[in-house]
Scaffold this motif. Structure first.
Motif, PDB file in Angstrom:
ATOM      1  N   SER A  19      -8.471  -8.676   3.224  1.00  0.00           N
ATOM      2  CA  SER A  19      -9.237 -10.236   3.884  1.00  0.00           C
ATOM      3  C   SER A  19      -9.752  -9.590   5.374  1.00  0.00           C
ATOM      4  O   SER A  19     -10.512 -10.144   5.885  1.00  0.00           O
TER       5      SER A  19
ATOM      6  N   TYR B 184     -12.370  -6.034  -5.051  1.00  0.00           N
ATOM      7  CA  TYR B 184     -12.425  -7.148  -5.567  1.00  0.00           C
ATOM      8  C   TYR B 184     -12.713  -8.064  -4.312  1.00  0.00           C
ATOM      9  O   TYR B 184     -13.363  -9.116  -4.492  1.00  0.00           O
TER      10      TYR B 184
ATOM     11  N   LYS C  59     -15.732 -10.824  -4.069  1.00  0.00           N
ATOM     12  CA  LYS C  59     -15.966 -12.231  -3.563  1.00  0.00           C
ATOM     13  C   LYS C  59     -16.368 -12.546  -2.089  1.00  0.00           C
ATOM     14  O   LYS C  59     -17.110 -13.762  -1.912  1.00  0.00           O
TER      15      LYS C  59
ATOM     16  N   ASP D  10     -10.825 -21.066   0.252  1.00  0.00           N
ATOM     17  CA  ASP D  10     -10.726 -20.851  -1.095  1.00  0.00           C
ATOM     18  C   ASP D  10     -10.680 -19.437  -1.380  1.00  0.00           C
ATOM     19  O   ASP D  10      -9.786 -18.805  -2.178  1.00  0.00           O
ATOM     20  N   MET D  11     -11.697 -18.734  -0.903  1.00  0.00           N
ATOM     21  CA  MET D  11     -11.875 -17.467  -1.009  1.00  0.00           C
ATOM     22  C   MET D  11     -10.803 -16.557  -0.645  1.00  0.00           C
ATOM     23  O   MET D  11     -10.054 -15.531  -1.192  1.00  0.00           O
TER      24      MET D  11
ATOM     25  N   SER E 208      -7.636 -17.530  -0.256  1.00  0.00           N
ATOM     26  CA  SER E 208      -6.515 -17.778  -1.016  1.00  0.00           C
ATOM     27  C   SER E 208      -6.523 -16.915  -2.100  1.00  0.00           C
ATOM     28  O   SER E 208      -5.520 -16.398  -2.619  1.00  0.00           O
ATOM     29  N   GLU E 209      -7.889 -16.668  -3.025  1.00  0.00           N
ATOM     30  CA  GLU E 209      -7.846 -15.958  -3.986  1.00  0.00           C
ATOM     31  C   GLU E 209      -7.626 -14.728  -3.903  1.00  0.00           C
ATOM     32  O   GLU E 209      -6.868 -13.876  -4.550  1.00  0.00           O
TER      33      GLU E 209
ATOM     34  N   SER F  97      -3.906 -14.076  -3.142  1.00  0.00           N
ATOM     35  CA  SER F  97      -3.054 -14.162  -4.512  1.00  0.00           C
ATOM     36  C   SER F  97      -3.258 -12.978  -5.139  1.00  0.00           C
ATOM     37  O   SER F  97      -2.274 -12.496  -5.750  1.00  0.00           O
ATOM     38  N   VAL F  98      -4.316 -12.482  -5.201  1.00  0.00           N
ATOM     39  CA  VAL F  98      -4.579 -11.158  -5.842  1.00  0.00           C
ATOM     40  C   VAL F  98      -3.786  -9.713  -5.304  1.00  0.00           C
ATOM     41  O   VAL F  98      -3.253  -9.092  -6.010  1.00  0.00           O
TER      42      VAL F  98
ATOM     43  N   PRO G 236      -7.731 -10.914 -11.948  1.00  0.00           N
ATOM     44  CA  PRO G 236      -7.994 -12.132 -12.941  1.00  0.00           C
ATOM     45  C   PRO G 236      -8.979 -11.451 -13.841  1.00  0.00           C
ATOM     46  O   PRO G 236     -10.010 -10.886 -13.599  1.00  0.00           O
TER      47      PRO G 236
ATOM     48  N   VAL H  85     -12.724 -12.549 -13.797  1.00  0.00           N
ATOM     49  CA  VAL H  85     -13.401 -11.765 -12.420  1.00  0.00           C
ATOM     50  C   VAL H  85     -13.812 -10.527 -13.054  1.00  0.00           C
ATOM     51  O   VAL H  85     -15.001 -10.054 -12.733  1.00  0.00           O
TER      52      VAL H  85
END
Length: 747
Positions: free
Chosen positions: A116, A150, A154, A208-209, A211-212, A215-216, A223, A226
């Motif tokens: 991030s 990933y 995103k 949202d991005m 958090s995704e 989470s990964v 996922p 994806v």
């Protein structure tokens, strides 16, 4: 119009009062020479072996301090500042005529450098106020992590909304996280305005991005839905590891694709993911190897004449930085000589009083500008614009330094064809039998490859620029614990001292090639590690001799006291004035004094030891990545400016032992003076008492962490026990040795 076109794109101004400072510095030098004279004239003859050794030790330490002070004057005698003229650049060159720029962002470990954080840096440079089809962003992932890939995938989707938002509302800074943190609540109170609605929308998309991605990161699994959206995910399998994987090159956004546009229909910058090949039996040369792979791959895909390289935590804080940098390169008179333009390393998480002295205020404002006054700049590894030709091994005399260079061919290859063609350039065998790492690209064999590379480029005849703009160009993050700071500075000091011991020593490699002032300017930093030895002597020998009643300094009533007093007051007083003049406070300066003492007696000491062992072939070079993950508890202590001593490293043990030794010496010295009713020796011990008192005052947070604090950031019980035992042993054994030497002398 003709007169306007002949005006320079930047100007150089020298700092004021340089002559006054030179006169002042000469008085300090006179004081230093008098101190040396005092030591030579008053060497003890028959007062005991311990006294003689202590005296000689302090004399050697003062010689080292004096010579190092002379070295530091090179960065203060010719300070110069650069001022670019962006408006002249825009008048002289249309946007479409400006050169392309390749941007390198380096990351190495998703566990220590969160994805991030990486994408915030990437998004900030994608949003430069620059023609998007002239920007190509390369992300070097030395961790070879599909999670980082990933996150970039995103981010490429989010950029379609973020870039138009930045342009539409001219936002600064253009790192989403930094911008949202800076937004006041008033910005979203009026949700009915166009800006308010856009802000709420883009902020939700970002959350949202984020958090995704988090989470990964937590699950460690991409996922399935994806993975089917980009064929790049097929590069990873169960056998892929950080240190063993094939070269991966994936163009995530193809800037030449007419469909690669944002929500306003504007073409997006190209984004490329690179993970160079790594195999267990092949050296990868750390960050230098990653940078050299980036240089080769980028030459195949975009081949821009200018390169900006950034660490993954250094986001863009000024959307016009490229234009400012190009003013130096495109100047008709001096531009062709400039190899790189270095911006300072600045940070967005410095506390009010700069708890760990991470801001490097004086270095950024004065010292680096002082080296630039001699015609060169230190390449610091991040926040630097390069002329591509200067990284190819070219000498200035053999180079025409064109900036309007075109790609090697009219490239009509598909994305897959470019990916495949670039793989070989990022393989671990490509450099075998070549000059990469020697004459071409960044140099190998030294942890601080950036400093050595900058020196090599300067010795090839190129000039370089150090530019410190009012609005910081790039902002990063600094360590928030003492342990992390010490590890970082150990790596820096060790790497820089290795340069001094290598063939790249400025006084040898640069002899006859660069100005003597530049050679000394480099050594201002290369000699951090060996300066640990005189500092350690000065904080250990005087308190020990104080316990034994051995005087090492002149009496307060003696004329010899004056040079000691003047040198101390003048150097520290001027240092304080430098901080105040740079806009800092006395508290910031005091924290710097504390950290300088701690770093010299710990980080720099171990940097010195490791360098010596490497020179003797007893160990190998390694590279430690600074952990940029911070827990809530650690962050809270940092914001409250409470030093975090968490951990039980040997460096903390040494720091605590030094603090206790001076405390014991101070107490013992005061007791000795109180018991000396005839005051025979008291006056001569006063300077040692004052010295131990100052060291004690600097170490007040250490005493607090030892005996008062009980939080997780205090000094652990194991470290406290070791330091108390060590300090007590010294205090008990040395007086016994001193007494036995006196008895032998009398017999």
């Amino acid at each position: 119009m003709g007169e306007e076109e002949s005006l320079p794109l930047f100007e150089t101004k020298e700092a004021r009062f340089q002559g006054v400072y030179k006169v002042f510095a000469s008085t300090i030098f006179a004081g230093i020479t008098l101190i040396w004279a005092y030591r030579l004239i008053n060497i003890p003859q028959q007062q005991g072996r311990l006294w003689w050794w202590a005296w000689i030790t302090l004399f050697m330490s003062e010689l080292a301090f004096g010579f190092y002070w002379i070295i530091t004057q090179s960065v203060r005698w010719r300070i110069s500042y650069q001022n670019p003229f962006k408006h002249r650049l825009s008048q002289r060159y249309d946007k479409e005529k400006l050169p392309a720029v390749d941007i390198f962002v380096c990351t190495a470990d998703p566990a220590l450098e969160p994805p991030s954080m990486v994408i915030n840096t990437v998004l900030s440079v994608m949003a430069f106020n620059y023609t998007s089809n002239k920007l190509t962003v390369y992300v070097s992932d030395d961790g070879g992590s599909e999670i980082t890939f990933y996150a970039l995938f995103k981010a490429s989707i989010f950029s379609k909304h973020w870039l138009p938002f930045c342009t539409r509302f001219n936002v600064e800074p253009r790192s989403p996280k930094a911008y949202f943190n800076n937004c006041s609540s008033s910005n979203i109170d009026t949700a009915d305005t166009e800006y308010g609605q856009a802000l709420l929308f883009i902020k939700k998309l970002y959350q949202d991005m984020k958090s995704e991605i988090e989470s990964v990161v937590a699950s460690g699994k991409i996922p399935e839905n994806v993975m089917n959206q980009h064929e790049g995910f097929l590069e990873w399998n169960q056998k892929t590891t950080k240190q063993d994987h094939q070269s991966i090159v994936q163009i995530i956004i193809d800037g030449k694709d007419t469909n690669a546009v944002d929500e306003d229909g504007i073409q997006l910058p190209t984004m490329v993911y690179i993970a160079r090949e790594k195999r267990p039996n092949y050296p990868h040369h750390f960050k230098a190897g990653a940078m050299n792979a980036l240089i080769r791959v980028s030459s195949e895909i975009s081949n821009a004449p200018f390169i900006l390289n950034l660490d993954c935590d250094m986001y863009s804080n000024n959307a016009d930085t490229i234009q400012e940098a190009l003013c130096f390169f495109l100047d008709e008179t001096k531009g062709n000589e400039i190899a790189y333009a270095q911006f300072p390393q600045s940070y967005n998480n410095i506390t009010k009083n700069d708890l760990y002295a991470n801001s490097h205020v004086v270095s950024n404002e004065l010292e680096l500008a002082g080296i630039c006054g001699h015609g060169a700049a230190l390449y610091c590894g991040t926040g630097c614009f390069h002329r591509r030709e200067s990284l190819s091994g070219s000498h200035l005399r053999d180079c025409r330094a064109k900036w309007d260079m075109k790609p090697k061919r009219q490239d009509h290859r598909t994305v897959n064809e470019l990916n495949e063609a670039s793989r070989a350039l990022a393989s671990c065998t490509y450099e075998q039998g070549t000059l990469w790492g020697k004459e071409t690209g960044l140099v190998y064999g030294i942890p601080v490859e950036d400093i050595a590379t900058g020196l090599v480029i300067s010795c090839r005849g190129w000039k370089s620029i150090y530019y410190n703009p009012k609005r910081k160009a790039f902002l990063g993050v600094v360590p928030t614990t003492l342990g992390a700071v010490l590890v970082q500075h150990k790596r820096w000091s060790e790497g820089m001292f290795q340069i001094f011991f290598s063939k790249y020593c400025p006084f040898i490699y640069g002899n006859g090639k660069i100005n003597l002032g530049v050679q000394m300017g480099y050594c201002n930093y290369l000699l951090w590690a060996p300066m640990s030895l005189p500092t350690l002597c000065y904080v250990i020998v005087p308190p020990i001799c104080l316990l034994c009643g051995i005087p090492l300094f002149p009496q307060l009533s003696s004329l010899w006291f004056l040079p000691f007093a003047y040198a101390f007051v003048a150097t520290n007083g001027y240092s304080l004035c430098e901080y105040l003049n740079c806009g800092s406070t006395a508290k910031v300066w005091w924290n710097f004094q504390r950290m300088k003492l701690i770093k010299r007696t710990t980080s720099y000491l171990f940097g010195f030891i490791d360098t010596v062992t490497k020179q003797l072939g007893l160990s190998q070079t390694n590279f430690a990545i600074t952990d940029k993950v911070v827990t809530e508890e650690v962050q809270k202590r940092y914001e409250q400016e409470v030093i975090d001593f968490g951990g039980s490293s040997i460096m903390l043990t040494i720091s605590a032992t030094v603090a206790l030794l001076n405390l014991f010496g101070l107490i013992g010295g005061i007791v000795r003076i109180l018991m000396d009713l005839e005051l025979n020796n008291s006056s001569q011990l006063m300077m040692q008492i004052l010295l131990s008192s100052l060291i004690g005052m600097v170490n007040l947070p250490v005493y607090e962490a030892l005996f008062i604090r009980s939080d997780n950031g205090s000094i652990s019980s194991s470290v406290m026990l070791k330091s108390i035992v060590l300090a007590s042993l010294v205090c008990c054994l040395v007086p016994l040795i001193c007494s036995s030497s006196k008895v032998k002398g009398q017999s």
